[in-house]
Design an enzyme around this catalytic site. Structure first.
Site, mmCIF file in Angstrom:
data_model
loop_
_atom_site.group_PDB
_atom_site.id
_atom_site.type_symbol
_atom_site.label_atom_id
_atom_site.label_comp_id
_atom_site.label_asym_id
_atom_site.label_seq_id
_atom_site.Cartn_x
_atom_site.Cartn_y
_atom_site.Cartn_z
ATOM 1 N N ALA A 146 9.258 -0.680 3.915
ATOM 2 C CA ALA A 146 9.727 -0.965 5.271
ATOM 3 C C ALA A 146 8.588 -0.617 6.219
ATOM 4 C CB ALA A 146 10.957 -0.120 5.570
ATOM 5 N N GLY A 157 10.773 0.092 0.284
ATOM 6 C CA GLY A 157 11.600 -1.115 0.404
ATOM 7 C C GLY A 157 11.143 -2.248 -0.501
ATOM 8 N N GLU A 198 12.607 -1.515 -3.799
ATOM 9 C CA GLU A 198 14.052 -1.753 -3.634
ATOM 10 C C GLU A 198 14.365 -3.254 -3.634
ATOM 11 O OE1 GLU A 198 13.891 0.890 -0.198
ATOM 12 O OE2 GLU A 198 15.543 2.036 -1.060
ATOM 13 N N GLU A 202 9.255 7.614 -0.133
ATOM 14 C CA GLU A 202 9.913 8.028 1.112
ATOM 15 C C GLU A 202 9.951 9.532 1.351
ATOM 16 O OE1 GLU A 202 11.092 5.759 -0.991
ATOM 17 O OE2 GLU A 202 11.816 4.010 0.121
HETATM 18 N N1 CO8 Z 1 4.486 -0.122 7.068
HETATM 19 C C1 CO8 Z 1 3.661 -0.555 8.055
HETATM 20 N N2 CO8 Z 1 2.381 -0.896 7.837
HETATM 21 C C2 CO8 Z 1 1.905 -0.823 6.573
HETATM 22 C C3 CO8 Z 1 2.718 -0.382 5.500
HETATM 23 C C4 CO8 Z 1 4.079 -0.031 5.795
HETATM 24 N N3 CO8 Z 1 4.921 0.368 4.838
HETATM 25 N N4 CO8 Z 1 1.981 -0.396 4.375
HETATM 26 C C5 CO8 Z 1 0.747 -0.828 4.734
HETATM 27 N N5 CO8 Z 1 0.697 -1.083 6.053
HETATM 28 C C6 CO8 Z 1 -0.450 -1.567 6.836
HETATM 29 C C7 CO8 Z 1 -1.445 -0.435 7.110
HETATM 30 O O1 CO8 Z 1 -1.039 0.330 8.236
HETATM 31 C C8 CO8 Z 1 -2.725 -1.242 7.358
HETATM 32 O O2 CO8 Z 1 -2.684 -1.738 8.674
HETATM 33 P P1 CO8 Z 1 -4.053 -1.761 9.578
HETATM 34 O O3 CO8 Z 1 -5.011 -2.650 8.814
HETATM 35 O O4 CO8 Z 1 -3.598 -2.355 10.868
HETATM 36 O O5 CO8 Z 1 -4.524 -0.353 9.658
HETATM 37 C C9 CO8 Z 1 -2.572 -2.442 6.413
HETATM 38 O O6 CO8 Z 1 -1.174 -2.519 6.088
HETATM 39 C C10 CO8 Z 1 -3.354 -2.259 5.139
HETATM 40 O O7 CO8 Z 1 -2.963 -1.031 4.556
HETATM 41 P P2 CO8 Z 1 -3.994 0.094 4.065
HETATM 42 O O8 CO8 Z 1 -5.240 0.026 4.893
HETATM 43 O O9 CO8 Z 1 -3.264 1.393 4.023
HETATM 44 O O10 CO8 Z 1 -4.294 -0.463 2.591
HETATM 45 P P3 CO8 Z 1 -4.780 0.392 1.318
HETATM 46 O O11 CO8 Z 1 -5.100 -0.613 0.277
HETATM 47 O O12 CO8 Z 1 -5.802 1.400 1.722
HETATM 48 O O13 CO8 Z 1 -3.464 1.238 0.876
HETATM 49 C C11 CO8 Z 1 -1.130 1.494 0.342
HETATM 50 C C12 CO8 Z 1 -2.364 0.573 0.368
HETATM 51 C C13 CO8 Z 1 -1.342 2.635 -0.660
HETATM 52 C C14 CO8 Z 1 0.054 0.637 -0.077
HETATM 53 C C15 CO8 Z 1 -0.897 2.085 1.742
HETATM 54 O O14 CO8 Z 1 -0.916 1.015 2.708
HETATM 55 C C16 CO8 Z 1 0.400 2.802 1.904
HETATM 56 O O15 CO8 Z 1 0.525 3.945 1.479
HETATM 57 N N6 CO8 Z 1 1.404 2.163 2.537
HETATM 58 C C17 CO8 Z 1 2.684 2.749 2.776
HETATM 59 C C18 CO8 Z 1 3.518 2.737 1.540
HETATM 60 C C19 CO8 Z 1 4.817 3.413 1.771
HETATM 61 O O16 CO8 Z 1 4.900 4.611 1.993
HETATM 62 N N7 CO8 Z 1 5.898 2.627 1.726
HETATM 63 C C20 CO8 Z 1 7.217 3.104 1.905
HETATM 64 C C21 CO8 Z 1 7.612 2.951 3.314
HETATM 65 S S1 CO8 Z 1 9.172 3.709 3.646
HETATM 66 C C22 CO8 Z 1 10.274 2.615 3.089
HETATM 67 O O17 CO8 Z 1 9.986 1.582 2.578
HETATM 68 C C23 CO8 Z 1 11.666 3.047 3.265
HETATM 69 C C24 CO8 Z 1 12.612 1.976 2.806
HETATM 70 C C25 CO8 Z 1 13.874 2.164 3.436
HETATM 71 C C26 CO8 Z 1 13.717 1.943 4.869
HETATM 72 C C27 CO8 Z 1 15.038 1.778 5.454
HETATM 73 C C28 CO8 Z 1 14.903 1.223 6.837
HETATM 74 C C29 CO8 Z 1 14.766 2.224 7.914
#
Ligand code: CO8
Length: 256
Positions: free
Chosen positions: A61, A106, A109, A129
Site C-alpha cells: 500500500a 499489500g 496480500e 508492516e
Molecule cells: N509506498 C509508496 N511508495 C513506495 C512504496 C510504497 N509501499 N514502495 C516503493 N515506493 C517508492 C519509493 O518511495 C521510491 O520513490 P521515489 O523514487 O520517488 O523516491 C520508488 O518507489 C522506488 O523505490 P526505492 O527507491 O525504495 O526502490 P529500491 O529498489 O531501493 O527498494 C523496496 C525497493 C525494498 C521494495 C523498497 O521500495 C521498500 O521497502 N518499499 C516499501 C515496502 C513496504 O514496506 N511495503 C509495505 C507497505 S505497508 C502495506 O502494504 C500495508 C498493507 C495494508 C495497508 C492497508 C491500507 C491502509
C-alpha cells in the site's frame, strides 16, 4: 493505472505505477476494483492473470498516502483495500498471480487473493508492516495463515522478513518459481490449459473449493481493519512511515 488486456479467453491485468514500484494508492485501489468488476461482467473471460509492470509486482500500500492517517481514516483505508482485493478473490473464474518482482505488504496480500501463484526467480515476498508500525491491513492476517499455516504466517508477520522466491515456494506461498523470461509464457500456458476445460465446470469447481476459505473470512477481515486502524494512533507508526518517506533511519520503537 490498471491495464486490462484480453486475448482469446484469457485476460491479463497489469498493475502499472512503476515509478512507485506499483504501490497501491487510493486511485490504484479503485482501478483494481473496477477492473475486477469488468472481468466479472465479461463472460468471454475464463481465466485472469495478474502481474505488475517493471521490476515490481506490488510494493505494498502507498506509505506516503498512509503516513498521516488517524485510526478512523486508517480503518477506512484498510476497508477500501480489502474491498478491492476481495473483488479479485471473489471472481468466479480462476485467477493466477504472475509475481514478477516485489510482492510486499499489500502486494503479497493481492497475490494471496489469486488461486495459483507463479513467481519469477526475482520475486520477493513479505509482510513488512510491523516494521512500519502497523499490522497487515489488506487481508494478510487472514489469508496468509489460511495459505501457509498459522506459525509460518506469524513468523513472517512478526519479523517483517522479506523472503526470496525459493523460500516462498518451500513454504507453499507460491506454486512454482520460473526464470523471469519464462514467467508470463508459463502463466499463459497454464491459463490456456484451464481455459480449454469446460467453463461451467471450472467455475463450479472454484465455487465449491472456495467455500473452504470460509464465510468467517469476511467477519475476520473487519476485525483486521479495526486492529490495523488502531495502529495509526501510535507515535511508532508516524515515526516509521515518516522515516520511509524521508529516506532516513528509523529510531527504536517505543510501544507508544
Ligand atoms: N509506498 C509508496 N511508495 C513506495 C512504496 C510504497 N509501499 N514502495 C516503493 N515506493 C517508492 C519509493 O518511495 C521510491 O520513490 P521515489 O523514487 O520517488 O523516491 C520508488 O518507489 C522506488 O523505490 P526505492 O527507491 O525504495 O526502490 P529500491 O529498489 O531501493 O527498494 C523496496 C525497493 C525494498 C521494495 C523498497 O521500495 C521498500 O521497502 N518499499 C516499501 C515496502 C513496504 O514496506 N511495503 C509495505 C507497505 S505497508 C502495506 O502494504 C500495508 C498493507 C495494508 C495497508 C492497508 C491500507 C491502509
Amino acid at each position: 493505472m490498471i491495464k486490462l488486456e484480453k486475448q482469446d479467453h484469457i485476460a491479463v491485468m497489469t498493475i502499472s505505477r512503476p515509478e512507485a514500484l506499483n504501490a497501491l494508492n487510493s486511485a490504484e485501489l479503485e482501478g483494481l476494483k473496477e477492473a475486477a468488476e469488468k472481468v466479472r461482467e465479461d463472460e468471454e473471460i475464463r481465466v485472469l492473470i495478474i502481474t505488475g509492470e517493471g521490476k515490481s509486482f506490488v510494493a505494498g500500500a502507498d506509505i506516503a498516502e498512509m503516513k498521516d492517517l488517524d485510526a478512523e481514516k486508517g480503518r477506512e483505508f484498510g476497508l477500501k483495500g480489502q474491498a478491492a482485493l476481495s473483488a479479485v478473490e471473489a471472481l468466479p473464474i480462476p485467477v493466477i498471480a504472475a509475481v514478477n518482482g516485489f510482492a510486499l505488504g499489500g502486494g503479497c496480500e493481492l497475490a494471496l487473493c489469486a488461486d495459483i501463484r507463479l513467481a519469477s526467480e526475482k520475486a520477493k515476498f513479505g509482510q513488512p508492516e510491523t516494521g512500519l508500525g502497523i499490522t497487515p491491513g489488506f487481508g494478510g492476517t487472514q489469508r496468509l495463515p489460511r495459505v501457509i499455516g498459522l506459525p509460518k504466517a506469524l513468523e513472517l508477520i512478526y519479523t517483517a522478513r522479506i523472503i526470496r522466491a525459493d523460500e516462498a515456494e518451500r513454504i507453499g506461498l507460491v506454486d512454482r518459481v520460473l526464470p523471469p523470461e519464462e514467467l508470463m509464457p508459463e502463466a499463459i500456458k497454464l491459463a490456456s490449459q484451464i481455459a480449454a476445460n469446460a467453463p461451467v465446470a471450472v467455475r463450479n469447481a472454484k465455487a465449491a473449493a472456495r467455500r473452504f476459505t470460509g464465510a468467517a473470512l469476511y467477519a475476520d477481515l473487519e476485525a483486521e481493519a479495526e486492529l490495523f486502524g488502531a495502529c495509526f494512533d501510535t507515535a511508532d507508526q508516524k515515526m516509521a512511515m515518516e522515516a520511509f518517506v524521508t529516506k532516513t533511519e528509523k529510531t527504536p520503537f517505543t510501544g507508544k
